[in-house]
Design a protein around this motif. Structure first.
Motif, PDB file in Angstrom:
ATOM      1  N   SER A  27       7.266  15.678  79.282  1.00  0.00           N
ATOM      2  CA  SER A  27       6.473  16.835  79.701  1.00  0.00           C
ATOM      3  C   SER A  27       7.339  18.018  78.482  1.00  0.00           C
ATOM      4  O   SER A  27       6.950  18.578  78.106  1.00  0.00           O
ATOM      5  CB  SER A  27       6.370  17.531  80.753  1.00  0.00           C
ATOM      6  OG  SER A  27       7.471  17.681  81.204  1.00  0.00           O
ATOM      7  N   ASP A  29      10.060  18.489  75.135  1.00  0.00           N
ATOM      8  CA  ASP A  29      10.764  17.577  73.956  1.00  0.00           C
ATOM      9  C   ASP A  29      12.034  18.481  73.618  1.00  0.00           C
ATOM     10  O   ASP A  29      11.926  19.729  73.362  1.00  0.00           O
ATOM     11  CB  ASP A  29       9.352  17.737  72.405  1.00  0.00           C
ATOM     12  CG  ASP A  29       8.859  17.039  72.518  1.00  0.00           C
ATOM     13  OD1 ASP A  29       8.215  16.096  73.329  1.00  0.00           O
ATOM     14  OD2 ASP A  29       7.216  17.628  71.827  1.00  0.00           O
ATOM     15  N   ARG A  55       8.111  20.741  64.984  1.00  0.00           N
ATOM     16  CA  ARG A  55       7.354  21.462  65.437  1.00  0.00           C
ATOM     17  C   ARG A  55       8.338  22.380  64.580  1.00  0.00           C
ATOM     18  O   ARG A  55       9.694  23.403  63.981  1.00  0.00           O
ATOM     19  CB  ARG A  55       8.830  22.434  67.023  1.00  0.00           C
ATOM     20  CG  ARG A  55       7.899  23.333  67.325  1.00  0.00           C
ATOM     21  CD  ARG A  55       7.419  23.174  69.128  1.00  0.00           C
ATOM     22  NE  ARG A  55       6.589  21.943  69.108  1.00  0.00           N
ATOM     23  CZ  ARG A  55       4.809  21.789  69.015  1.00  0.00           C
ATOM     24  NH1 ARG A  55       4.433  23.412  68.756  1.00  0.00           N
ATOM     25  NH2 ARG A  55       4.215  20.882  68.990  1.00  0.00           N
ATOM     26  N   GLU A 215       2.005  27.423  75.061  1.00  0.00           N
ATOM     27  CA  GLU A 215       3.344  26.990  74.946  1.00  0.00           C
ATOM     28  C   GLU A 215       4.985  27.528  75.093  1.00  0.00           C
ATOM     29  O   GLU A 215       4.887  28.915  74.668  1.00  0.00           O
ATOM     30  CB  GLU A 215       3.210  26.104  73.743  1.00  0.00           C
ATOM     31  CG  GLU A 215       2.998  27.307  72.574  1.00  0.00           C
ATOM     32  CD  GLU A 215       2.675  25.983  71.125  1.00  0.00           C
ATOM     33  OE1 GLU A 215       2.257  25.119  71.389  1.00  0.00           O
ATOM     34  OE2 GLU A 215       2.874  26.341  69.740  1.00  0.00           O
ATOM     35  N   TYR A 239      11.203  22.503  74.424  1.00  0.00           N
ATOM     36  CA  TYR A 239       9.900  22.886  74.159  1.00  0.00           C
ATOM     37  C   TYR A 239       8.543  22.260  74.776  1.00  0.00           C
ATOM     38  O   TYR A 239       8.797  21.016  75.546  1.00  0.00           O
ATOM     39  CB  TYR A 239       8.999  22.190  72.428  1.00  0.00           C
ATOM     40  CG  TYR A 239       7.899  22.237  71.819  1.00  0.00           C
ATOM     41  CD1 TYR A 239       6.985  23.686  71.848  1.00  0.00           C
ATOM     42  CD2 TYR A 239       6.866  21.465  73.033  1.00  0.00           C
ATOM     43  CE1 TYR A 239       5.240  23.421  71.890  1.00  0.00           C
ATOM     44  CE2 TYR A 239       5.171  21.074  72.791  1.00  0.00           C
ATOM     45  CZ  TYR A 239       4.425  22.623  72.364  1.00  0.00           C
ATOM     46  OH  TYR A 239       3.120  22.700  72.206  1.00  0.00           O
ATOM     47  N   ARG A 241       4.290  22.185  76.161  1.00  0.00           N
ATOM     48  CA  ARG A 241       3.068  22.181  75.911  1.00  0.00           C
ATOM     49  C   ARG A 241       2.148  23.084  76.910  1.00  0.00           C
ATOM     50  O   ARG A 241       2.809  23.547  77.870  1.00  0.00           O
ATOM     51  CB  ARG A 241       2.506  20.703  75.773  1.00  0.00           C
ATOM     52  CG  ARG A 241       2.867  19.822  74.483  1.00  0.00           C
ATOM     53  CD  ARG A 241       2.728  18.681  75.134  1.00  0.00           C
ATOM     54  NE  ARG A 241       2.645  17.281  74.236  1.00  0.00           N
ATOM     55  CZ  ARG A 241       4.417  17.670  74.491  1.00  0.00           C
ATOM     56  NH1 ARG A 241       5.180  17.987  75.239  1.00  0.00           N
ATOM     57  NH2 ARG A 241       5.333  16.787  73.932  1.00  0.00           N
ATOM     58  N   PRO A 266      -1.205  28.477  71.074  1.00  0.00           N
ATOM     59  CA  PRO A 266      -0.858  27.946  70.226  1.00  0.00           C
ATOM     60  C   PRO A 266      -1.402  28.435  68.412  1.00  0.00           C
ATOM     61  O   PRO A 266      -2.345  28.705  68.196  1.00  0.00           O
ATOM     62  CB  PRO A 266      -1.472  26.286  70.428  1.00  0.00           C
ATOM     63  CG  PRO A 266      -1.094  26.585  71.416  1.00  0.00           C
ATOM     64  CD  PRO A 266      -1.428  27.806  72.139  1.00  0.00           C
ATOM     65  N   ASN A 325       2.233  22.289  62.843  1.00  0.00           N
ATOM     66  CA  ASN A 325       2.855  21.524  64.119  1.00  0.00           C
ATOM     67  C   ASN A 325       1.791  20.142  63.400  1.00  0.00           C
ATOM     68  O   ASN A 325       1.142  20.408  63.078  1.00  0.00           O
ATOM     69  CB  ASN A 325       2.614  21.875  65.350  1.00  0.00           C
ATOM     70  CG  ASN A 325       3.673  23.454  65.580  1.00  0.00           C
ATOM     71  OD1 ASN A 325       4.425  22.984  64.884  1.00  0.00           O
ATOM     72  ND2 ASN A 325       2.338  23.919  65.974  1.00  0.00           N
ATOM     73  N   HIS A 328      -0.983  16.788  67.885  1.00  0.00           N
ATOM     74  CA  HIS A 328      -0.766  16.928  69.071  1.00  0.00           C
ATOM     75  C   HIS A 328       0.845  17.141  70.451  1.00  0.00           C
ATOM     76  O   HIS A 328       1.384  16.622  70.946  1.00  0.00           O
ATOM     77  CB  HIS A 328      -0.421  15.295  70.126  1.00  0.00           C
ATOM     78  CG  HIS A 328      -1.991  14.457  69.873  1.00  0.00           C
ATOM     79  ND1 HIS A 328      -2.926  14.688  70.018  1.00  0.00           N
ATOM     80  CD2 HIS A 328      -2.084  13.170  68.372  1.00  0.00           C
ATOM     81  CE1 HIS A 328      -4.152  14.183  69.213  1.00  0.00           C
ATOM     82  NE2 HIS A 328      -3.312  12.672  68.617  1.00  0.00           N
ATOM     83  N   GLY A 329       1.470  18.149  68.463  1.00  0.00           N
ATOM     84  CA  GLY A 329       2.975  18.054  69.313  1.00  0.00           C
ATOM     85  C   GLY A 329       3.879  17.373  69.887  1.00  0.00           C
ATOM     86  O   GLY A 329       5.055  18.170  70.100  1.00  0.00           O
ATOM     87  N   ARG A 330       3.827  16.131  69.034  1.00  0.00           N
ATOM     88  CA  ARG A 330       5.683  15.592  68.902  1.00  0.00           C
ATOM     89  C   ARG A 330       6.124  14.949  69.001  1.00  0.00           C
ATOM     90  O   ARG A 330       5.321  15.404  67.432  1.00  0.00           O
ATOM     91  CB  ARG A 330       4.267  13.816  69.968  1.00  0.00           C
ATOM     92  CG  ARG A 330       3.133  13.626  70.386  1.00  0.00           C
ATOM     93  CD  ARG A 330       3.812  13.984  72.509  1.00  0.00           C
ATOM     94  NE  ARG A 330       4.949  13.844  72.193  1.00  0.00           N
ATOM     95  CZ  ARG A 330       5.868  13.445  73.363  1.00  0.00           C
ATOM     96  NH1 ARG A 330       5.900  14.361  74.256  1.00  0.00           N
ATOM     97  NH2 ARG A 330       7.103  12.753  73.727  1.00  0.00           N
TER      98      ARG A 330
END
Length: 337
Positions: A27, A29, A55, A215, A239, A241, A266, A325, A328-330
């Motif tokens: 959950s 990063d 990011r 976020e 980070y 989400r 976001p 970004n 999926h923000g990964r």
């Protein structure tokens, strides 16, 4: 603060994440900072966590520099001549020291620990920042907020706010933007945002109710601090989400810990960042640079600064591309394209 790198790049949006390591829980990063020298050999150095490849933004927060504790006797402190901004708001927050601010709106203000300066430079503004003779140690954060398309040419504005501390469960919280822990900042922003300093007593643990649409990013100044189970060392940013209604923070040390909590909905737009400008296209940046170098009325004049203004660096020999970004923000594994 200006980005006074001599050869600025696209703020590393789209560049490899420096020393990124996986979070302890999926959950969160964990983003590591990179050191950025500002100026000559005696100048300050900052730790930059936003933007980077994994990011570009957290909400509308698009730039985060963390600096100090800086021995002013050794480095000379902060001395940033008049310089321009477009398409953004600057947010200044100190842990120690004092900085004098002047801008082309006519604002003349000082910032001290526990106080916030927010300056809006939509269509164009110029300002200077200088640490005062009373400052022996300079320590704080400099943050930028990207303005949405409908407001990115907003007029000049300056706001100063001193939030009252809120104390809960071994923690002290100062909310400078948005709302948290029952406190609401009166400062105006163009997108929903959260900004707060949180200090934790040794081994203190707190749970904070947060907006599920936000976020969040936790930038640790001193610690380590656990957020949602992930351990963050000093200068790291965690980070989280959207979709959660509470954040758990724990001081994992025998001493006091301090962190800056950032948040927002976001930001869906792609942006171009170069030097002190934010636009949407390469042409936006070219035009802003030309206007500044031509002393255009677009940016105005900073009165009272005893020196010359900064000149813009040369543009890169390439088209500066807009960035957002990643899907999926990964975080992408280090070394991948």
């Amino acid at each position: 603060m200006s980005n006074v790198e001599a050869e600025p790049v696209e703020m590393r949006c789209g560049e490899p994440v420096d020393d990124a390591r996986p979070a302890e829980e999926p959950s969160v990063d964990v983003l590591s900072a990179r050191d950025v020298p500002l100026g000559g050999p005696r100048a300050m150095s900052v730790r930059r966590t936003l933007p980077q490849r994994g990011r570009t933004l957290i909400g509308a927060w698009c730039f985060a520099d963390h600096y100090g504790p800086d021995d002013v006797a050794r480095t000379g402190g902060m001395e940033v001549p008049p310089h321009p901004h477009t398409g953004l708001q600057t947010v200044s927050w100190l842990f120690s020291g004092e900085v004098e601010h002047r801008d082309s709106l006519g604002s003349h203000a000082f910032i001290r620990p526990g106080e916030m300066n927010l300056m809006t430079g939509g269509y164009g503004i110029a300002h200077s920042e200088v640490s005062t003779p009373r400052t022996t140690v300079l320590h704080g954060v400099q943050l930028w907020v990207a303005l949405p398309e409908e407001h990115r040419n907003a007029g000049r504005d300056f706001q100063h706010h001193v939030p009252e501390p809120v104390r809960i469960d071994g923690a002290e919280i100062r909310v400078f933007l948005g709302s948290l822990a029952g406190d609401v900042s009166p400062v105006r922003t163009f997108t929903p945002l959260l900004g707060a300093e949180i200090t934790l007593e040794p081994h203190a643990a707190i749970t904070l109710a947060v907006d599920t649409t936000f976020e969040h990013g936790l930038l640790v100044d001193s610690g380590p601090v656990r957020v949602a189970g992930a351990l963050l060392r000093p200068a790291e940013l965690g980070y989280v989400r959207p979709g959660i209604d509470a954040l758990e923070l724990t001081n994992a040390s025998d001493g006091p810990a301090r962190a800056i909590l950032l948040g927002g909905t976001p930001f869906k737009e792609e942006i171009v960042m170069w030097w002190n400008f934010i636009g949407r296209t390469h042409e936006d940046i070219v035009r802003a640079r030309e206007d500044w170098e031509a002393s255009s009325d677009r940016f105005g004049v900073v009165d009272g600064y005893p020196g010359n203004r900064l000149h813009a660096p040369a543009l890169p020999n390439a088209t500066i591309k807009p960035r957002g970004n990643p899907p999926h923000g990964r975080l992408r594994p280090k070394g991948t394209s």
